[in-house]
Motif scaffolding. Structure first.
Motif, PDB file in Angstrom:
ATOM      1  N   ALA A 148      -4.834   2.007 -40.175  1.00 29.74           N
ATOM      2  CA  ALA A 148      -5.355   0.786 -40.797  1.00 29.74           C
ATOM      3  C   ALA A 148      -5.294  -0.361 -39.804  1.00 29.74           C
ATOM      4  O   ALA A 148      -6.231  -1.156 -39.695  1.00 29.74           O
ATOM      5  CB  ALA A 148      -4.553   0.454 -42.053  1.00 29.74           C
ATOM      6  N   ALA A 149      -4.192  -0.449 -39.055  1.00 22.24           N
ATOM      7  CA  ALA A 149      -4.062  -1.522 -38.064  1.00 22.24           C
ATOM      8  C   ALA A 149      -5.107  -1.367 -36.969  1.00 22.24           C
ATOM      9  O   ALA A 149      -5.714  -2.355 -36.537  1.00 22.24           O
ATOM     10  CB  ALA A 149      -2.653  -1.511 -37.468  1.00 22.24           C
ATOM     11  N   ASP A 150      -5.339  -0.119 -36.538  1.00 18.80           N
ATOM     12  CA  ASP A 150      -6.372   0.130 -35.527  1.00 18.80           C
ATOM     13  C   ASP A 150      -7.746  -0.294 -36.038  1.00 18.80           C
ATOM     14  O   ASP A 150      -8.511  -0.953 -35.341  1.00 18.80           O
ATOM     15  CB  ASP A 150      -6.423   1.626 -35.177  1.00 18.80           C
ATOM     16  N   ALA A 151      -8.020   0.107 -37.278  1.00 19.51           N
ATOM     17  CA  ALA A 151      -9.350  -0.159 -37.840  1.00 19.51           C
ATOM     18  C   ALA A 151      -9.618  -1.651 -37.952  1.00 19.51           C
ATOM     19  O   ALA A 151     -10.758  -2.085 -37.955  1.00 19.51           O
ATOM     20  CB  ALA A 151      -9.486   0.509 -39.205  1.00 19.51           C
ATOM     21  N   MET A 152      -8.517  -2.456 -38.069  1.00 17.93           N
ATOM     22  CA  MET A 152      -8.697  -3.902 -38.178  1.00 17.93           C
ATOM     23  C   MET A 152      -8.871  -4.550 -36.822  1.00 17.93           C
ATOM     24  O   MET A 152      -9.102  -5.753 -36.734  1.00 17.93           O
ATOM     25  CB  MET A 152      -7.484  -4.527 -38.874  1.00 17.93           C
ATOM     26  N   GLY A 153      -8.693  -3.766 -35.760  1.00 20.20           N
ATOM     27  CA  GLY A 153      -8.896  -4.308 -34.417  1.00 20.20           C
ATOM     28  C   GLY A 153      -7.650  -4.910 -33.802  1.00 20.20           C
ATOM     29  O   GLY A 153      -7.741  -5.639 -32.818  1.00 20.20           O
ATOM     30  N   LEU A 154      -6.471  -4.666 -34.377  1.00 24.66           N
ATOM     31  CA  LEU A 154      -5.242  -5.173 -33.760  1.00 24.66           C
ATOM     32  C   LEU A 154      -5.002  -4.449 -32.436  1.00 24.66           C
ATOM     33  O   LEU A 154      -5.313  -3.266 -32.315  1.00 24.66           O
ATOM     34  CB  LEU A 154      -4.042  -4.935 -34.684  1.00 24.66           C
ATOM     35  N   GLN A 163       0.198  -5.867 -30.965  1.00 27.50           N
ATOM     36  CA  GLN A 163       0.145  -6.519 -32.283  1.00 27.50           C
ATOM     37  C   GLN A 163       0.481  -5.513 -33.370  1.00 27.50           C
ATOM     38  O   GLN A 163       1.273  -5.775 -34.276  1.00 27.50           O
ATOM     39  CB  GLN A 163      -1.260  -7.086 -32.538  1.00 27.50           C
ATOM     40  N   LEU A 165       3.774  -6.110 -35.489  1.00 30.13           N
ATOM     41  CA  LEU A 165       3.552  -6.670 -36.831  1.00 30.13           C
ATOM     42  C   LEU A 165       3.595  -5.612 -37.924  1.00 30.13           C
ATOM     43  O   LEU A 165       3.949  -5.912 -39.067  1.00 30.13           O
ATOM     44  CB  LEU A 165       2.192  -7.366 -36.883  1.00 30.13           C
TER      45      LEU A 165
END
Lengths: 380, 264
Positions: free
Chosen positions: A278-284, A288, A292
């Motif tokens: 999910a974090a990858d998909a958001m572009g973090l 980060q 986070l």
């Protein structure tokens, strides 16, 4: 659904709100757990008798028959005859009164011992402040650096008109706290990096981290300390002298780091893959995402084993005695080498145990509180 | 599948055929070890087009959608998203992930953050938006998915349907041009499926480009411009929902349709 049940049978819910009397309270608990059968009743009675006897014996030894002070002769030497007579019947706390400064501060110059005393208080203050969540801000790092700098100045001296005290004269509780605090303060960040490195996609970093953990973990702490104190100087060019305390400190950091890394890795492993996705998909970015999303959750999961390791290493600082550093436990031994007091080791070790228990119990109690606090928000 | 769902008015189509395509997959191949999971998958999704991907489990539909924002890497062929090709170039990947929102089967909300923090995280850290602005934006999307009053709660305190709607709001907060849905209703209890599908229909009405892996044939009928049927790693058949469901050309699609219709 529940509404219909409640209206159909008024009073049903009310009657069931409390369990029947006789099932709650201390009496009910005792009956269920201590006297449920003649067999458990018998065991309960025997154990109560044993515990009471031991307790009465201890109170008599530690308080009723205890010797609190001894006379001193003209040379200032203690006359321990009273204690020798009371041996086995009463404790001789006079040894603590005579030796507590040696035990707590080692061979630090007597008139200057207010300095390590303040350092111990500073350490404890630092722990208390760091434990309070309201101080969990960036400024906390500054507080740490400032406090540790003040502690360094106080211990070494040589500036501001303080007498210079080389590390060879340090000893007792400050040594234990220095080794434990610096050790864990450096080992913990190191362990997080190593744990992340072990899961890295870059083969070189991964190999390095695996090697580090497996090598250090495969060796006893004592041999790492020996290597640091005996072998390390052999590899150094002549004239370069890294002092013993620093070498022990580094050995300790490396050792603790390897163990903590595996604890942290356990937490990383336990997180569902979806969190990272999910974090990858958001572009973090990687850092980060790690800072986070991954670490806040992973570290929370491993608070119990983390504190377990912390407590273990706090006590393991006493192993530095084998390379000739005088930590708290070693100073207890030194105090006992004074001829008049030689036979009163029990008293000294009881006091040392109480000091260790205070620190370790505080850690464990705090971690339990922290765990509940952090998990309150995410009931599942 | 309820009859009512079929009776709902279809969402008007407004595909812009003149604009460059939103997503292009060109002969994409992927293997897990020796298993060939994507076989020459080629597909073009136009701006504002709504594509539903269906197929039996293990057919590669999730893998395909996950290749579009590179949660999985493909080994052969090309994938272009909004004109940018997906390669090992990290900058291109960053650009694409900012433009593509994703909703997962298992929600994947961050349990240690509040609903509001879940939504503001990416705008603040990736889009470098000021916190107040990000919160305002998040609240507007939470209102749109009809759960503004839960903003201060944690994901664990919400129902599955609510969590999935938060996940949609969270993805929308990045103002993506394309939304990917990977079986968004498969982990939900039946009574919660509708609330999530309604949210997605609302999104379709707003003109979002959507690729959605789902078994909800009612949703496909109402919303999709095109249905793509995948089996054993390849696209077997595609067409308008009406044509696909009423006049399936291949035996595999006929079999699949008969199985899922029997299931409902």
């Amino acid at each position: 659904m529940s509404d219909t049940v409640a209206t159909a049978e008024p009073g049903y819910a009310a009657a069931r709100e409390r369990p029947p009397a006789g099932l709650v309270g201390p009496w009910a608990w005792a009956r269920a757990n201590l006297f449920s059968s003649w067999w458990s009743t018998a065991i309960t009675l025997v154990l109560v008798y044993v515990i009471l006897r031991a307790l009465v014996g201890f109170v008599e030894w530690a308080f009723v028959n205890a010797i609190w002070s001894v006379p001193y002769n003209a040379q200032g030497r203690p006359d321990t005859a009273v204690c020798q007579n009371a041996k086995g019947i009463g404790a001789c706390w006079a040894i603590i009164g005579d030796k507590y400064r040696l035990i707590l501060f080692g061979r630090y110059p007597y008139e200057e011992q207010w300095r390590p005393a303040i350092c111990v208080l500073l350490f404890i203050g630092l722990y208390v402040v760091s434990a309070m969540r309201r101080f969990w801000r960036k400024e906390l790092a500054l507080i740490w650096i400032a406090t540790l700098a003040v502690i360094g100045v106080l211990m070494w001296g040589g500036v501001f008109g303080l007498q210079e005290v080389p590390e060879d004269y340090w000893g007792g509780l400050p040594i234990t706290l220095i080794l434990a605090t610096f050790g864990l303060a450096f080992a913990f960040p190191l362990s997080v990096l190593v744990a992340l490195g072990r899961r890295s996609k870059l083969p070189a970093i991964k190999l390095l981290c695996v090697l580090y953990v497996e090598l250090i973990r495969g060796v006893p702490l004592i041999s790492v300390l020996f290597m640091a104190s005996v072998m390390f100087p052999l590899f150094m060019p002549a004239g370069v002298n890294v002092d013993k305390l620093l070498r022990a400190q580094i050995a300790f950091i490396l050792f603790a780091g390897a163990y903590l890394a595996e604890v942290v890795r356990g937490g990383l492993q336990a997180l569902p893959k979806g969190q990272s996705e999910a974090a990858d998909a958001m572009g973090l970015t990687y850092w980060q995402k790690t800072g986070l999303i991954i670490l806040p959750q992973a570290l929370r999961l491993v608070i119990p084993p983390l504190v377990n390791t912390f407590i273990g290493f706090f006590k393991d600082t006493s192993l530095v005695l084998i390379i000739g550093l005088f930590d708290l436990l070693t100073m207890g031994k030194v105090a006992l080498s004074d001829p008049p007091w030689q036979s009163f080791s029990t008293e000294v070790y009881v006091v040392l145990a109480i000091i260790y228990i205070c620190f370790c119990f505080a850690m464990s109690k705090y971690s339990r509180g922290l765990e509940q606090d952090l998990n309150r928000a995410r009931r599942r | 599948m309820s009859q009512a769902a079929f009776a709902d008015a279809p969402v008007p189509h407004r595909i812009d055929t003149n604009a460059p395509p939103a997503i292009v997959l060109d002969k994409v191949n992927k293997w897990y070890g020796t298993m060939h999971v994507l076989r020459d998958v080629s597909m073009t999704v136009a701006q504002q087009e709504r594509v539903v991907v269906c197929g039996p489990s293990g057919s590669g539909k999730s893998t395909m959608i996950r290749c579009i924002n590179r949660l999985e890497t493909h080994q052969e062929g090309r994938i272009l998203v909004d004109g940018t090709e997906l390669t090992d170039d990290l900058r291109a990947l960053d650009t694409i992930r900012r433009e593509v929102g994703m909703v997962f089967q298992s929600f994947n909300l961050f349990p240690h953050l509040t609903i509001l923090e879940n939504c503001t995280l990416a705008p603040i850290w990736v889009r470098k938006m000021p916190k107040a602005e990000a919160e305002e934006l998040a609240m507007s999307y939470l209102t749109r998915v009809k759960i503004p009053d839960q903003a201060k709660k944690y994901p664990g305190q919400l129902s599955g349907g609510q969590q999935q709607r938060v996940a949609i709001a969270r993805a929308l907060c990045m103002k993506p041009k394309i939304m990917l849905f990977d079986e968004p209703t498969s982990a939900l209890d039946p009574e919660m499926i509708k609330e999530v599908l309604d949210t997605m229909i609302g999104l379709a009405e707003s003109g979002m480009t959507m690729v959605c892996v789902t078994h909800e044939m009612g949703f496909a009928r109402q919303v999709a411009d095109r249905v793509v049927f995948m089996d054993r790693g390849e696209i077997v058949e595609s067409g308008t929902p009406q044509r696909m469901f009423e006049d399936p050309q291949t035996d595999r699609l006929k079999l699949f349709l008969s199985q899922i219709l029997r299931g409902h």
